[in-house]
Design a protein around this motif. Structure first.
Motif, PDB file in Angstrom:
ATOM      1  N   ALA A  46      37.201  45.656  49.677  1.00  0.00           N
ATOM      2  CA  ALA A  46      37.903  46.934  49.516  1.00  0.00           C
ATOM      3  C   ALA A  46      39.187  46.771  48.711  1.00  0.00           C
ATOM      4  CB  ALA A  46      38.208  47.544  50.884  1.00  0.00           C
ATOM      5  N   ILE A  47      39.994  45.756  49.049  1.00  0.00           N
ATOM      6  CA  ILE A  47      41.265  45.571  48.355  1.00  0.00           C
ATOM      7  C   ILE A  47      41.043  45.114  46.918  1.00  0.00           C
ATOM      8  CG2 ILE A  47      41.585  43.178  49.124  1.00  0.00           C
ATOM      9  CD1 ILE A  47      44.310  45.873  48.639  1.00  0.00           C
ATOM     10  N   VAL A  48      40.018  44.275  46.698  1.00  0.00           N
ATOM     11  CA  VAL A  48      39.681  43.851  45.334  1.00  0.00           C
ATOM     12  C   VAL A  48      39.248  45.057  44.507  1.00  0.00           C
ATOM     13  CG1 VAL A  48      37.993  42.565  43.959  1.00  0.00           C
ATOM     14  CG2 VAL A  48      39.136  41.461  45.884  1.00  0.00           C
ATOM     15  N   ASP A  49      38.499  45.954  45.127  1.00  0.00           N
ATOM     16  CA  ASP A  49      38.053  47.163  44.444  1.00  0.00           C
ATOM     17  C   ASP A  49      39.247  48.030  44.044  1.00  0.00           C
ATOM     18  OD1 ASP A  49      36.062  48.969  43.494  1.00  0.00           O
ATOM     19  OD2 ASP A  49      36.370  50.204  45.275  1.00  0.00           O
ATOM     20  N   LEU A  50      40.215  48.182  44.951  1.00  0.00           N
ATOM     21  CA  LEU A  50      41.398  48.999  44.665  1.00  0.00           C
ATOM     22  C   LEU A  50      42.223  48.396  43.523  1.00  0.00           C
ATOM     23  CD1 LEU A  50      43.338  51.315  45.265  1.00  0.00           C
ATOM     24  CD2 LEU A  50      44.394  49.885  47.032  1.00  0.00           C
ATOM     25  N   ILE A  51      42.476  47.087  43.608  1.00  0.00           N
ATOM     26  CA  ILE A  51      43.258  46.426  42.554  1.00  0.00           C
ATOM     27  C   ILE A  51      42.555  46.558  41.208  1.00  0.00           C
ATOM     28  CG2 ILE A  51      44.167  44.210  41.747  1.00  0.00           C
ATOM     29  CD1 ILE A  51      44.419  43.385  44.691  1.00  0.00           C
ATOM     30  N   SER A  52      41.238  46.492  41.248  1.00  0.00           N
ATOM     31  CA  SER A  52      40.447  46.568  40.022  1.00  0.00           C
ATOM     32  C   SER A  52      40.541  47.939  39.359  1.00  0.00           C
ATOM     33  CB  SER A  52      38.984  46.243  40.336  1.00  0.00           C
ATOM     34  OG  SER A  52      38.155  46.524  39.236  1.00  0.00           O
ATOM     35  N   ILE A  53      40.393  49.006  40.150  1.00  0.00           N
ATOM     36  CA  ILE A  53      40.307  50.343  39.543  1.00  0.00           C
ATOM     37  C   ILE A  53      41.646  50.846  39.013  1.00  0.00           C
ATOM     38  CG2 ILE A  53      38.328  50.985  40.967  1.00  0.00           C
ATOM     39  CD1 ILE A  53      40.199  52.712  42.641  1.00  0.00           C
ATOM     40  N   ILE A  91      30.274  32.705  32.490  1.00  0.00           N
ATOM     41  CA  ILE A  91      31.219  31.737  31.913  1.00  0.00           C
ATOM     42  C   ILE A  91      32.433  32.457  31.329  1.00  0.00           C
ATOM     43  CG2 ILE A  91      31.543  30.073  30.039  1.00  0.00           C
ATOM     44  CD1 ILE A  91      28.606  29.228  30.497  1.00  0.00           C
ATOM     45  N   ILE A  92      32.167  33.535  30.581  1.00  0.00           N
ATOM     46  CA  ILE A  92      33.269  34.293  29.976  1.00  0.00           C
ATOM     47  C   ILE A  92      34.161  34.889  31.059  1.00  0.00           C
ATOM     48  CG2 ILE A  92      33.858  36.304  28.568  1.00  0.00           C
ATOM     49  CD1 ILE A  92      31.297  35.805  26.976  1.00  0.00           C
ATOM     50  N   ARG A  93      33.537  35.405  32.120  1.00  0.00           N
ATOM     51  CA  ARG A  93      34.323  35.993  33.210  1.00  0.00           C
ATOM     52  C   ARG A  93      35.174  34.936  33.912  1.00  0.00           C
ATOM     53  NH1 ARG A  93      32.590  41.237  34.888  1.00  0.00           N
ATOM     54  NH2 ARG A  93      30.908  41.963  33.535  1.00  0.00           N
ATOM     55  N   LEU A  94      34.607  33.758  34.154  1.00  0.00           N
ATOM     56  CA  LEU A  94      35.376  32.693  34.801  1.00  0.00           C
ATOM     57  C   LEU A  94      36.533  32.236  33.908  1.00  0.00           C
ATOM     58  CD1 LEU A  94      32.496  30.565  36.384  1.00  0.00           C
ATOM     59  CD2 LEU A  94      34.200  31.949  37.598  1.00  0.00           C
ATOM     60  N   MET A  95      36.289  32.157  32.601  1.00  0.00           N
ATOM     61  CA  MET A  95      37.364  31.810  31.666  1.00  0.00           C
ATOM     62  C   MET A  95      38.468  32.862  31.709  1.00  0.00           C
ATOM     63  SD  MET A  95      35.108  30.541  28.386  1.00  0.00           S
ATOM     64  CE  MET A  95      36.512  30.660  27.282  1.00  0.00           C
ATOM     65  N   SER A  96      38.075  34.123  31.776  1.00  0.00           N
ATOM     66  CA  SER A  96      39.051  35.212  31.802  1.00  0.00           C
ATOM     67  C   SER A  96      39.851  35.207  33.096  1.00  0.00           C
ATOM     68  CB  SER A  96      38.335  36.560  31.640  1.00  0.00           C
ATOM     69  OG  SER A  96      37.641  36.622  30.421  1.00  0.00           O
ATOM     70  N   ALA A 141      33.094  41.767  29.163  1.00  0.00           N
ATOM     71  CA  ALA A 141      33.818  40.582  29.625  1.00  0.00           C
ATOM     72  C   ALA A 141      34.586  39.929  28.479  1.00  0.00           C
ATOM     73  CB  ALA A 141      32.843  39.580  30.240  1.00  0.00           C
ATOM     74  N   SER A 142      33.993  39.914  27.289  1.00  0.00           N
ATOM     75  CA  SER A 142      34.654  39.313  26.124  1.00  0.00           C
ATOM     76  C   SER A 142      35.901  40.094  25.735  1.00  0.00           C
ATOM     77  CB  SER A 142      33.686  39.259  24.939  1.00  0.00           C
ATOM     78  OG  SER A 142      32.552  38.478  25.244  1.00  0.00           O
ATOM     79  N   GLY A 196      44.685  42.877  38.047  1.00  0.00           N
ATOM     80  CA  GLY A 196      43.640  43.875  37.836  1.00  0.00           C
ATOM     81  C   GLY A 196      42.535  43.369  36.931  1.00  0.00           C
ATOM     82  N   GLY A 197      42.924  42.666  35.857  1.00  0.00           N
ATOM     83  CA  GLY A 197      41.916  42.128  34.955  1.00  0.00           C
ATOM     84  C   GLY A 197      41.006  41.135  35.648  1.00  0.00           C
ATOM     85  N   ALA A 198      41.605  40.250  36.470  1.00  0.00           N
ATOM     86  CA  ALA A 198      40.809  39.241  37.178  1.00  0.00           C
ATOM     87  C   ALA A 198      39.882  39.889  38.205  1.00  0.00           C
ATOM     88  CB  ALA A 198      41.737  38.239  37.857  1.00  0.00           C
ATOM     89  N   THR A 199      40.425  40.821  38.997  1.00  0.00           N
ATOM     90  CA  THR A 199      39.595  41.459  40.029  1.00  0.00           C
ATOM     91  C   THR A 199      38.525  42.353  39.420  1.00  0.00           C
ATOM     92  OG1 THR A 199      41.254  43.219  40.239  1.00  0.00           O
ATOM     93  CG2 THR A 199      41.384  41.387  41.796  1.00  0.00           C
ATOM     94  N   TYR A 200      38.842  42.976  38.277  1.00  0.00           N
ATOM     95  CA  TYR A 200      37.837  43.808  37.605  1.00  0.00           C
ATOM     96  C   TYR A 200      36.651  42.965  37.162  1.00  0.00           C
ATOM     97  CZ  TYR A 200      35.567  46.540  33.967  1.00  0.00           C
ATOM     98  OH  TYR A 200      34.625  47.177  33.201  1.00  0.00           O
ATOM     99  N   LEU A 201      36.936  41.796  36.607  1.00  0.00           N
ATOM    100  CA  LEU A 201      35.862  40.918  36.144  1.00  0.00           C
ATOM    101  C   LEU A 201      34.982  40.460  37.305  1.00  0.00           C
ATOM    102  CD1 LEU A 201      37.962  38.861  33.607  1.00  0.00           C
ATOM    103  CD2 LEU A 201      35.978  40.262  33.029  1.00  0.00           C
ATOM    104  N   ILE A 202      35.611  40.207  38.451  1.00  0.00           N
ATOM    105  CA  ILE A 202      34.840  39.803  39.636  1.00  0.00           C
ATOM    106  C   ILE A 202      34.085  40.994  40.204  1.00  0.00           C
ATOM    107  CG2 ILE A 202      35.033  38.941  42.006  1.00  0.00           C
ATOM    108  CD1 ILE A 202      37.507  37.352  41.063  1.00  0.00           C
ATOM    109  N   ASN A 203      34.752  42.139  40.262  1.00  0.00           N
ATOM    110  CA  ASN A 203      34.189  43.329  40.893  1.00  0.00           C
ATOM    111  C   ASN A 203      32.978  43.877  40.143  1.00  0.00           C
ATOM    112  OD1 ASN A 203      34.492  45.086  43.131  1.00  0.00           O
ATOM    113  ND2 ASN A 203      35.348  46.668  41.809  1.00  0.00           N
TER     114      ASN A 203
END
Length: 343
Positions: free
Chosen positions: A63-70, A8-13, A187-188, A43-50
């Motif tokens: 792969a692209i989500v991983d790159l944006i996240s890191i 829930i926290i991740r989806l809110m973020s 996540a918080s 980056g914040g959104a993809t990190y939370l998903i990743n």
């Protein structure tokens, strides 16, 4: 139940990140800040998903989500650097980008070199976070913009707790899946960072984030002075005429004490009425003006530039050269040569 709360926290973020992204794209955010803010929101959104154990993206996008996240720490660092007017050299940005891509490739497809890529990304990110915290806090005393001073305090606090904390945890555990309590805390903190970014866009001094004709231009001074400000400005002008700006290590605190006035009142006068964002820029206006006079004086042609710098309150030649070049676009040596030749 803990994992449900985490999701829930991740989806809110992620939702807050999407709204922040729309604000950035649609708003008149300064060009120098728009790209790092977009990178930070994505980056914040993809990190939370990743890093989620329940949220997933299509395999073709992993792969692209991983790159944006890191690279999120990179965008956070660049945003802070530019907000605090410490824009890094372009060469640094290119080298950092190459290092991140190499680390990402090794960590994702390097097989036996996975740990090499993992450590490249994490150690590099930690270095950037430490640099962010250092630049934010070291410039706190010099900064005259009250709302940016607050950002200098709270941004390092949030980034230090979230980014440095989770990066250190992952380094120590070699990227082991953290327990639910750690995931919820992480996540918080990301959610708090996203909300902080949104609040910064909505309530921060527009001159810091809103695009202007010249990002480096000092804020336009206000001419309407109260009686208290009028008296203080007279005392300030008198102190500058007496050469107080030549005092080595002069700070806003020591100058306020010299003028026998509250520090916050002097900050407000120099920032809001005289138009300077940093105390150093206020001092440099006087120091560089005198330096130009001395460098153009034929009688002082043999006076070493280092001596001029030290007499004006600089502790070494390097900060004097930087300040002089920022003011005149030439080095002190070139300025002296040109001035003497013209005379």
């Amino acid at each position: 139940m803990e994992l449900n709360i985490d999701t829930i926290i991740r989806l809110m973020s992620v939702g807050a990140s999407a709204l922040l992204l729309l604000l950035i794209i649609a708003g008149r955010v300064r060009r120098t800040l728009k790209l790092p803010l977009i990178g930070l929101a994505l980056g914040g959104a993809t990190y939370l998903i990743n890093t989620s154990t329940t949220l997933r993206v299509p395999h073709s996008l992993e792969a692209i989500v991983d790159l944006i996240s890191i690279v999120t720490p990179f965008w956070t660092w660049l945003f802070a650097r530019r907000l605090f007017e410490k824009d890094p050299p372009k060469g640094w940005l290119a080298l950092l980008g190459i290092a991140y891509i190499i680390g990402w490739i090794l960590a994702r497809w390097g097989d036996s070199l996975f740990l090499v890529g993992f450590y490249i990304v994490h150690i590099l990110s930690l270095i950037l976070i430490v640099d962010l915290i250092y630049n934010a806090l070291s410039g706190l005393k010099d900064d005259l913009v009250q709302k940016r001073r607050l950002i200098r305090i709270y941004l390092p606090l949030l980034v230090g707790l979230q980014a440095a904390g989770i990066l250190t945890y992952e380094l120590v555990t070699s990227n082991a899946v953290p327990p639910p309590a750690v995931q919820i805390t992480n996540a918080s903190l990301v959610f708090a960072l996203v909300m902080f970014g949104g609040l910064a866009l909505l309530v921060t001094d527009p001159s810091l984030l809103v695009e202007t004709d010249d990002d480096k231009k000092e804020t336009k001074p206000e001419n309407n002075l109260s009686p208290i400000e009028t008296v203080l400005q007279e005392k300030l002008n008198a102190a500058m005429l007496e050469g107080e700006y030549r005092t080595a290590g002069l700070t806003i605190q020591s100058l306020a004490a010299h003028l026998n006035t509250p520090e916050h009142r002097l900050r407000a006068l120099i920032n809001q009425k005289l138009g300077h964002r940093n105390f150093s820029s206020f001092l440099n206006g006087y120091r560089i003006a005198e330096a130009k006079e001395k460098l153009a004086d034929r009688e002082l042609v043999d006076l070493p530039i280092l001596t001029i710098a030290m007499d004006l309150g600089y502790n070494s030649l390097a900060p004097f050269n930087r300040a002089f070049r920022a003011e005149t676009s030439v080095t002190p040596s070139d300025f002296r040569k040109s001035a003497i030749d013209q005379n």
